[in-house]
Design a protein around this motif. Structure first.
Motif, PDB file in Angstrom:
ATOM      1  N   GLY A 114      -2.056 -17.128  -7.241  1.00  0.00           N
ATOM      2  CA  GLY A 114      -1.896 -16.505  -8.544  1.00  0.00           C
ATOM      3  C   GLY A 114      -2.794 -15.312  -8.807  1.00  0.00           C
ATOM      4  O   GLY A 114      -2.849 -14.800  -9.923  1.00  0.00           O
ATOM      5  N   ILE A 115      -3.518 -14.834  -7.792  1.00  0.00           N
ATOM      6  CA  ILE A 115      -4.370 -13.653  -7.963  1.00  0.00           C
ATOM      7  C   ILE A 115      -3.476 -12.417  -7.956  1.00  0.00           C
ATOM      8  O   ILE A 115      -2.632 -12.239  -7.075  1.00  0.00           O
ATOM      9  N   ILE A 116      -3.668 -11.548  -8.954  1.00  0.00           N
ATOM     10  CA  ILE A 116      -2.857 -10.335  -9.106  1.00  0.00           C
ATOM     11  C   ILE A 116      -3.421  -9.227  -8.229  1.00  0.00           C
ATOM     12  O   ILE A 116      -4.628  -8.992  -8.212  1.00  0.00           O
ATOM     13  N   ASN A 117      -2.530  -8.513  -7.517  1.00  0.00           N
ATOM     14  CA  ASN A 117      -2.904  -7.392  -6.637  1.00  0.00           C
ATOM     15  C   ASN A 117      -4.222  -7.660  -5.910  1.00  0.00           C
ATOM     16  O   ASN A 117      -5.181  -6.897  -6.031  1.00  0.00           O
ATOM     17  N   PRO A 118      -4.265  -8.742  -5.119  1.00  0.00           N
ATOM     18  CA  PRO A 118      -5.530  -9.101  -4.479  1.00  0.00           C
ATOM     19  C   PRO A 118      -5.890  -8.197  -3.310  1.00  0.00           C
ATOM     20  O   PRO A 118      -5.016  -7.702  -2.594  1.00  0.00           O
TER      21      PRO A 118
END
Length: 147
Positions: free
Chosen positions: A122-126
């Motif tokens: 669920g990390i955005i633009n990791p």
């Protein structure tokens, strides 16, 4: 000789743009391009090519959708800790030092923060930085593209 100078100029511009110590030995680098228009495949028509853009990147500690206002790919507010703000040059190139860790990168434009990727956690633009490594990632701003 003319070819040599035509290759040297973009490198000099890139070096002037970044406020980093060169060479970069740890952090992130890459490019930002924009895709716009009709991206649907069709016989006899090539998709428009993405173009490099000047952009402002906001790098936050790793961020999930629950820590934002908005939803993929458009956000109005990010509620995690801001690590740094950096600008690309006119060729869309960016580079900056970052300590080890995982970060979320958002492209800021007049409509807010753009981020179209997420990982399985669920990390955005990791983007992850390892000790002594430079992580390369090319970002695509596709807010005005139709797929």
């Amino acid at each position: 000789m003319k070819y040599f100078f035509s290759m040297l100029l973009p490198m000099l511009v890139a070096c002037k743009t970044f406020n980093n110590k060169l060479p970069l030995t740890q952090g992130i680098k890459g490019t930002v391009v924009e895709q716009s228009g009709n991206m649907m495949p069709r016989p006899g028509r090539e998709k428009p090519k993405p173009k490099a853009i000047s952009a402002t990147l906001y790098v936050y500690e790793s961020t999930t959708v629950a820590q934002t206002q908005g939803s993929l790919p458009s956000f109005t507010r990010i509620n995690s800790k801001l690590v740094t703000i950096l600008k690309t040059n006119s060729y869309g190139v960016y580079a900056t030092y970052l300590p080890e860790g995982t970060y979320s990168v958002f492209i800021k434009d007049d409509k807010g923060f753009f981020a179209s990727e997420s990982d399985g956690n669920g990390i955005i633009n990791p983007i992850t930085v390892s000790k002594g490594q430079v992580t390369e990632h090319n970002w695509v701003l596709s807010r005005n593209a139709v797929y």
